[in-house]
Design a protein around this motif. Structure first.
Motif, PDB file in Angstrom:
ATOM      1  N   SER A 213     -35.485 -20.154  13.409  1.00 29.22           N
ATOM      2  CA  SER A 213     -35.970 -18.981  14.140  1.00 29.22           C
ATOM      3  C   SER A 213     -37.187 -19.364  14.965  1.00 29.22           C
ATOM      4  CB  SER A 213     -36.341 -17.860  13.166  1.00 29.22           C
ATOM      5  OG  SER A 213     -37.464 -18.231  12.390  1.00 29.22           O
ATOM      6  N   LEU A 256     -36.585 -16.754   7.057  1.00 34.00           N
ATOM      7  CA  LEU A 256     -35.121 -16.874   6.977  1.00 34.00           C
ATOM      8  C   LEU A 256     -34.757 -17.270   5.555  1.00 34.00           C
ATOM      9  CD1 LEU A 256     -34.303 -19.062  10.125  1.00 34.00           C
ATOM     10  CD2 LEU A 256     -33.808 -16.621   9.888  1.00 34.00           C
ATOM     11  N   SER A 267     -33.087 -12.330   7.882  1.00 34.61           N
ATOM     12  CA  SER A 267     -34.205 -12.702   8.755  1.00 34.61           C
ATOM     13  C   SER A 267     -35.275 -11.621   8.629  1.00 34.61           C
ATOM     14  CB  SER A 267     -33.755 -12.814  10.218  1.00 34.61           C
ATOM     15  OG  SER A 267     -33.315 -11.550  10.706  1.00 34.61           O
TER      16      SER A 267
END
Length: 344
Positions: A213, A256, A267
């Motif tokens: 991410s 995550l 998430s």
């Protein structure tokens, strides 16, 4: 049936990590900037029970369980990687880096402890080498590490400059008993498929790949298999964005975590939202109601029945004073199908 509650005795400063024990779905470690590691039994009484606190000299940036439910490892701003005996509270030094230590992670199948520091190195500690508990091997990295994750056979290191290294844990375990500095060639070097800084990385439990991410509201899903066909499957998507007064506000995705049974993943973002995704079907399964502050860390219990969510200000709007009551850990009991992927 799913239910959610908040831990009664929370840390007093921002939370850096939450981790469930390998053999108990109610034993939870929490590390915090308030210089403590906390051990809870989440179901001993309503709101959970704080079993013990382990004080450190500086902020604790990460914590993980070791070989069993009574062994833990911590790291932080005092540069030291520590072993904690959770029963006696005794702490010992495993190694010392030259800058703050951002992550510590343990691979049970390899009995290997790995720490990653802002001095751009990994330290490898073989816990099967009981005769030489102080021996560790240093592996240089090309840039500053931000996040680590292990699958059954791989270690993924997400670094500055959008660099990612994938190592084979077998190779790391081999050099972990050598001591000194060893240049280990990664199994693969990759560049993040996202344009902005990587915030978190998490490996799929089935050993097939990982998700990463960014600070700019995106998540990428990639597969380890280097074949063109497999690499063509990788993709990234936008998430953790909110329309405010007609403007698209984008939040960092701080956390995550993959579900150990169903292989879906959660998430957590600076918007205070946790979402569950089916990475294979490329679909969002569900989004939970907004938490009171930024989501800092997420973990699932090994049996997949519980999800712990750490909430604390991410200072997305600059360094503010901590308002009261925004640092919390929520424990959610998942319904049987809650984290299951979409049916084909």
């Amino acid at each position: 049936m799913s239910s959610q509650f908040e831990l009664a005795q929370n840390p007093t400063d921002a939370i850096s990590a939450v981790k469930f024990a390998p053999n108990s779905s109610t034993r939870l470690l929490v590390s915090s900037w308030d210089r403590n590691v906390y051990l809870y039994d989440t179901h001993a009484e309503p709101g959970g029970k704080l079993l013990q606190k382990y004080e450190h000299p500086q902020a604790v940036l990460d914590v993980c369980f070791g070989r069993d439910d009574n062994e833990a490892f911590s790291c932080g701003l005092d540069w030291i990687v520590r072993r904690i005996d959770l029963e006696t509270g005794a702490m010992s030094t495993m190694s010392m880096h030259e800058k703050g230590v951002r992550n510590v992670i343990f691979s049970r199948p390899h009995s290997l402890l790995i720490s990653a520091s802002w001095d751009s190195t990994l330290h490898l500690h073989s816990l099967s080498d009981i005769e030489n508990p102080d021996t560790y091997t240093t592996v240089p990295l090309p840039s500053k590490p931000f996040s680590l994750s292990v699958s059954p056979t791989k270690l993924v290191v997400a670094m500055a400059s959008r660099a990612l290294h994938i190592y084979e844990l077998d190779s790391l375990a081999k050099v972990s008993t050598e001591g000194g500095v060893v240049d280990v060639e990664p199994w693969q070097r990759r560049e993040s498929s996202m344009k902005y800084m990587t915030r978190a990385v998490a490996c799929m439990p089935n050993d097939a790949g990982y998700a990463s991410s960014s600070i700019e509201g995106r998540v990428a899903v990639e597969w380890f298999d280097p074949s063109d066909e497999s690499q063509a499957r990788k993709y990234a998507f936008k998430c953790h964005r909110q329309a405010v007064d007609g403007q698209d506000i984008v939040y960092p995705v701080h956390a995550l975590a993959f579900h150990p049974v169903h292989g879906t993943f959660a998430s957590g973002g600076g918007d205070g939202v946790v979402a569950l995704w089916d990475g294979v079907a490329k679909r969002r399964i569900r989004q939970y109601q907004k938490f009171p502050a930024s989501v800092a860390s997420i973990t699932f219990s090994e049996d997949g029945k519980f999800m712990a969510v750490a909430v604390s200000p991410g200072f997305e709007n600059g360094m503010e004073e901590l308002p009261d009551g925004v640092i919390k850990v929520f424990v959610r009991e998942l319904g049987e199908t809650e984290a299951m992927g979409k049916k084909k």
